[in-house]
Write an enzyme that holds these catalytic residues in place. Structure first.
Site, PDB file in Angstrom:
ATOM      1  N   ASP A 188      -8.773   3.517  -2.440  1.00  0.00           N
ATOM      2  CA  ASP A 188      -9.704   3.862  -1.665  1.00  0.00           C
ATOM      3  C   ASP A 188     -11.031   4.341  -2.194  1.00  0.00           C
ATOM      4  OD1 ASP A 188      -7.758   3.231   0.232  1.00  0.00           O
ATOM      5  OD2 ASP A 188      -7.084   5.306   0.334  1.00  0.00           O
ATOM      6  N   GLU A 237       2.651   4.815  -4.112  1.00  0.00           N
ATOM      7  CA  GLU A 237       2.832   5.797  -5.468  1.00  0.00           C
ATOM      8  C   GLU A 237       4.043   6.351  -5.801  1.00  0.00           C
ATOM      9  OE1 GLU A 237      -1.019   4.317  -4.339  1.00  0.00           O
ATOM     10  OE2 GLU A 237       0.209   5.753  -3.061  1.00  0.00           O
ATOM     11  N   ASP A 289       0.882  -1.224   0.136  1.00  0.00           N
ATOM     12  CA  ASP A 289       0.052  -0.126   0.174  1.00  0.00           C
ATOM     13  C   ASP A 289       0.784   1.401  -0.020  1.00  0.00           C
ATOM     14  OD1 ASP A 289      -2.548   1.407   0.028  1.00  0.00           O
ATOM     15  OD2 ASP A 289      -2.614   1.341   2.298  1.00  0.00           O
TER      16      ASP A 289
END
Length: 846
Positions: free
Chosen positions: A511, A433, A430
């Site tokens: 999300d 990015e 997670d």
């Protein structure tokens, strides 16, 4: 769908507060984050390039363009690489490429010169290069134009350092792919698309930048498909006939102009070739195809109690996820003792697997082993001045591993023993990015653009490496399995991808929000992800942010059990106005019953789903398929965004709007269809209105299909597969190749699997069943019999194999209890024939 029919996206402009405090406390909520403003292409400043000389290469041609030079290289008869570089520059190949240039066997081709044009001709395509102005055109073997540069605009080149390509289009050309994209439409014609991996919490249908960057798309023109992979890791842009119906173009903020062109003509051919280039997914472990349950901020005892409740209520479940709470102060590769004990209790129960989240940010703590080792070995991403970049994420101020270095990937992989030794089975990457909790003029929720990776003498600027960060982390995580769990199939889940990441990881769409819009968006999103080479993907069932009501949750469960990756996952109670669980029983008995029905259905269909994934690992085919994937000869499928194929045979038409109890369903032309629930048959090419009260998911099965399924289990592997049901929808001939292996190890790569080919034929009033065992190398099989189910047929007068006559019995239970029997259901008009798995004779049904 063209620009005149589709308004351009509205770029969400809300950002986080200017700067999040550099503390261990992260924001409790934030709006959609966006990167720096787009960098438009100046069309007045495009290059005008012409060919000044040509040189033949071992696999193509090199063109002298004065200040630049172009390379056209033939990789295969239907795959070509196009590079346009400054003179003297080396050709580029990103980390997304799995099969390197040197590994392709150059096919036969010939070169022609016709006036001001050069042609490279293979058995499948012709690449035609115009010399003045320089432009590239692709034709099929009949001379039809597949794709061509838009010479009215400047074709291709560099504008102020930005590589660009303009392509001609017309109103009947449509576009798919681009990885993970927001929006409610599967067809991306008319869209302005941007690729820059962004932590886009609670994004919506108009958010331009979300979590992944896969610069690959499929064009469909005159019912023929081609693909373009723009292999550029910088932030890139795609104006897909958004400015004119005459052209589309793509460009990037930097890097080299490199793209690959693949011709179909089938959409599946294009995806197969693209995944030959960027890599196929690995066959997944069986347990990962079952249901997963997760929540951010489950307490330790809640994880155990939720798992127990699933078992008590006899609702199937395979996996519980451990979110960031399990760590010691959000320090990666550490444990909070309560959660470690919870993991031990979970694994002591029958059939449970566990997945642990892992974030890349390493807490800045001089007493923390990971930070000490990373600092001592120079493993961190750097600021422009060469100092380690430190930024706030969940642990507070943190350093970021430089995954571009193989030694860092190796180090990261080695540390997974902390998780695996405790009993973790899968890893969930997670925040990769990479996300940083700062939004300012210089930083937009990630590292500054002038940060760098690599070494002092070989710097990779963040502008180039950003979209590759999670890709290399997935590589490192896959390596962890090879080190610590050799020969065990890995399960890696990621939020961030580049082209080729599918060879290591599954994807979830980040999300999402518990809204009807997000439920609607899940279908076209997963359709385009599938057409981008990523077969193993899903959306958080029920939505992550906020909370669903009972109706929304029930509808989401209905369709979510037919996502390739099925996980219920939701946000912290602290970020919701109401304390509402998202477990199947949380909305009362009616929704619990609906949930159980569809979860059990997924588990019944696991043989079908598992075989779909086996095919995906071989051909790159999507499991979640847009209708256009199978039915590109039917233009009515091109814009259908609220139906999809679950595997090759089952078409789903979920209810995606609040309060709706019926919906229209289009049945693609060219085949016949059967209503899965009623058995009623329909011809393709028509639109129906079907009733769909809460709890009913309209499903239609394509004729000439065999759908293998089995009895319900509470978890994968609870019961051996002894009886395989072959649910058959027959007109004239249906066939299926069934793979069976251990579903756990990589022994299948050494040939340890069984492959059985089934064929069912109808000729007038006779139906025949045959099997041929193509491979029989999986010795642990417990498969004893097949239950051949023939839908919508007449009561047989005789069933026999050779001289052996099958006995008629008066119930399905009796038929399944003994081979060489059959049962005919007069109400449903379905026939069940129980056949020994060792039956060598043709079974004849008269």
């Amino acid at each position: 769908m063209n620009a005149s029919r589709k308004s351009l996206r509205v770029l969400a402009s809300i950002s986080l507060a200017a700067v999040v405090s550099l503390t261990a406390v992260a924001p409790t909520a934030h709006a959609v984050t966006q990167p720096e403003a787009d960098t438009p292409l100046s069309k007045e400043n495009l290059q005008k390039l012409s060919v000044q000389g040509v040189k033949e290469l071992p696999n193509g041609l090199k063109f002298d363009l004065g200040t630049n030079e172009a390379f056209i290289r033939v990789f295969d008869k239907d795959l070509v690489k196009v590079s346009l570089l400054k003179k003297g520059e080396k050709e580029y190949e990103s980390r997304g490429i799995a099969k390197k240039a040197s590994e392709w066997k150059t096919p036969k081709y010939k070169i022609n010169k016709r006036g001001d044009r050069y042609q490279i001709i293979t058995d499948e395509i012709t690449v035609e290069v115009k010399t003045k102005p320089f432009g590239v055109k692709f034709l099929d073997k009949k001379g039809n134009v597949i794709n061509e540069d838009y010479v009215n605009q400047g074709t291709s080149g560099y504008e102020n350092g930005k590589p660009y390509v303009f392509k001609k289009t017309d109103k009947n050309e449509d576009f798919y792919g681009f990885g993970e994209q927001s929006g409610l439409d599967v067809n991306k014609r008319g869209d302005s698309i941007g690729l820059w991996n962004t932590d886009a919490y609670a994004y919506d249908k108009d958010t331009k930048y979300i979590y992944t960057a896969i610069p690959f798309f499929i064009g469909l023109k005159n019912q023929k498909a081609y693909g373009i992979f723009f292999d550029n890791t910088h932030r890139s842009y795609y104006e897909m006939a958004s400015e004119s119906d005459d052209f589309y173009y793509f460009y990037a903020n930097g890097g080299k102009l490199t793209y690959y062109f693949a011709y179909g003509p089938e959409v599946g051919d294009v995806i197969d070739r693209y995944t030959d280039l960027t890599g196929k997914m690995q066959a997944p472990p069986n347990w990962s195809l079952g249901l997963h349950q997760s929540k951010w901020e489950y307490k330790a005892d809640e994880i155990v109690n939720v798992a127990k409740t699933y078992r008590e209520k006899k609702i199937p479940l395979d996996t519980m996820h451990f979110d960031i709470d399990y760590m010691d102060g959000y320090r990666v590769f550490t444990w909070n003792s309560e959660y470690k004990q919870a993991l031990q209790k979970l694994k002591a129960m029958d059939g449970f697997h566990a997945v642990a989240i892992n974030d890349p940010a390493v807490k800045q703590d001089e007493n923390y082993r990971m930070f000490q080792e990373g600092t001592a070995n120079d493993y961190w991403a750097k600021n422009a001045d060469g100092t380690p970049f430190i930024g706030p994420v969940w642990p507070g101020d943190s350093a970021f591993p430089d995954f571009s270095k193989p030694e860092v990937r190796n180090w990261w992989a080695n540390n997974h023993d902390v998780l695996f030794d405790a009993g973790i089975d899968g890893i969930w990457n997670d925040m990769n990015e990479p996300a940083v909790f700062v939004d300012s003029d210089k930083m937009h929720h990630t590292l500054p653009l002038d940060a760098y990776f690599g070494t002092e003498d070989n710097k990779i600027l963040h502008t180039e490496y950003h979209n590759l960060y999670g890709h290399d982390e997935a590589d490192a995580t896959d390596l962890a399995f090879k080190k610590h769990k050799p020969n065990e199939r890995p399960f890696v889940l990621t939020r961030d991808m580049y082209a080729g990441s599918q060879r290591w990881a599954a994807l979830w769409t980040g999300d999402t929000v518990s809204t009807w819009e997000h439920l609607q968006m899940s279908v076209p999103m997963l359709s385009n992800i599938g057409m981008s080479g990523v077969s193993f993907a899903g959306t958080d069932i029920g939505g992550f942010a906020k909370r669903p009501d009972a109706e929304l949750y029930a509808r989401w469960i209905e369709v979510g059990m037919f996502y390739p990756f099925a996980r219920i996952h939701y946000d912290s109670d602290a970020k919701s106005d109401i304390k509402q669980g998202q477990e199947p029983w949380s909305f009362g008995p009616e929704v619990e019953e609906i949930s159980k029905k569809y979860i059990e259905m997924r588990y019944q269909l696991l043989p079908y789903l598992y075989n779909e994934f086996n095919e995906a690992s071989e051909s790159g085919k999507p499991v979640h398929q847009a209708l256009v994937y199978q039915f590109q000869n039917d233009p009515k499928t091109y814009d259908i965004s609220n139906q999809y194929m679950f595997g090759d045979s089952m078409m789903l038409a979920p209810v995606l709007e609040q309060g709706k109890t019926s919906r229209s369903v289009y049945l693609p032309a060219g085949v016949n269809w059967t209503d899965y629930w009623t058995g009623k048959e329909y011809k393709g090419g028509q639109t129906l209105t079907v009733e769909a009260p809460l709890g009913h998911l309209p499903i239609f099965v394509k004729d000439e299909s065999i759908i293998p399924n089995r009895d319900v289990q509470q978890y994968t592997g609870e019961k051996p597969l002894t009886n395989l049901v072959l649910d058959t929808y027959l007109d004239k001939k249906a066939s299926y190749s069934f793979i069976e292996d251990d579903g756990k190890t990589e022994d299948y790569k050494d040939g340890e699997f069984n492959k059985t080919n089934f064929e069912v034929k109808r000729n007038l009033n006779v139906i025949t069943f045959e099997q041929s065992k193509q491979a029989q190398n999986y010795k642990e099989s417990k498969l004893k019999q097949y239950t051949l189910k023939i839908n919508n047929t007449k009561k047989p007068l005789l069933v026999q194999a050779g001289l052996k006559k099958y006995k008629a019995v008066d119930s399905l239970e009796k038929a399944q209890a003994q081979t060489n029997t059959f049962f005919y259901d007069k109400v449903t008009k379905d026939l069940y024939v129980s056949i020994s798995a060792d039956e060598r004779k043709k079974v004849i049904i008269k």
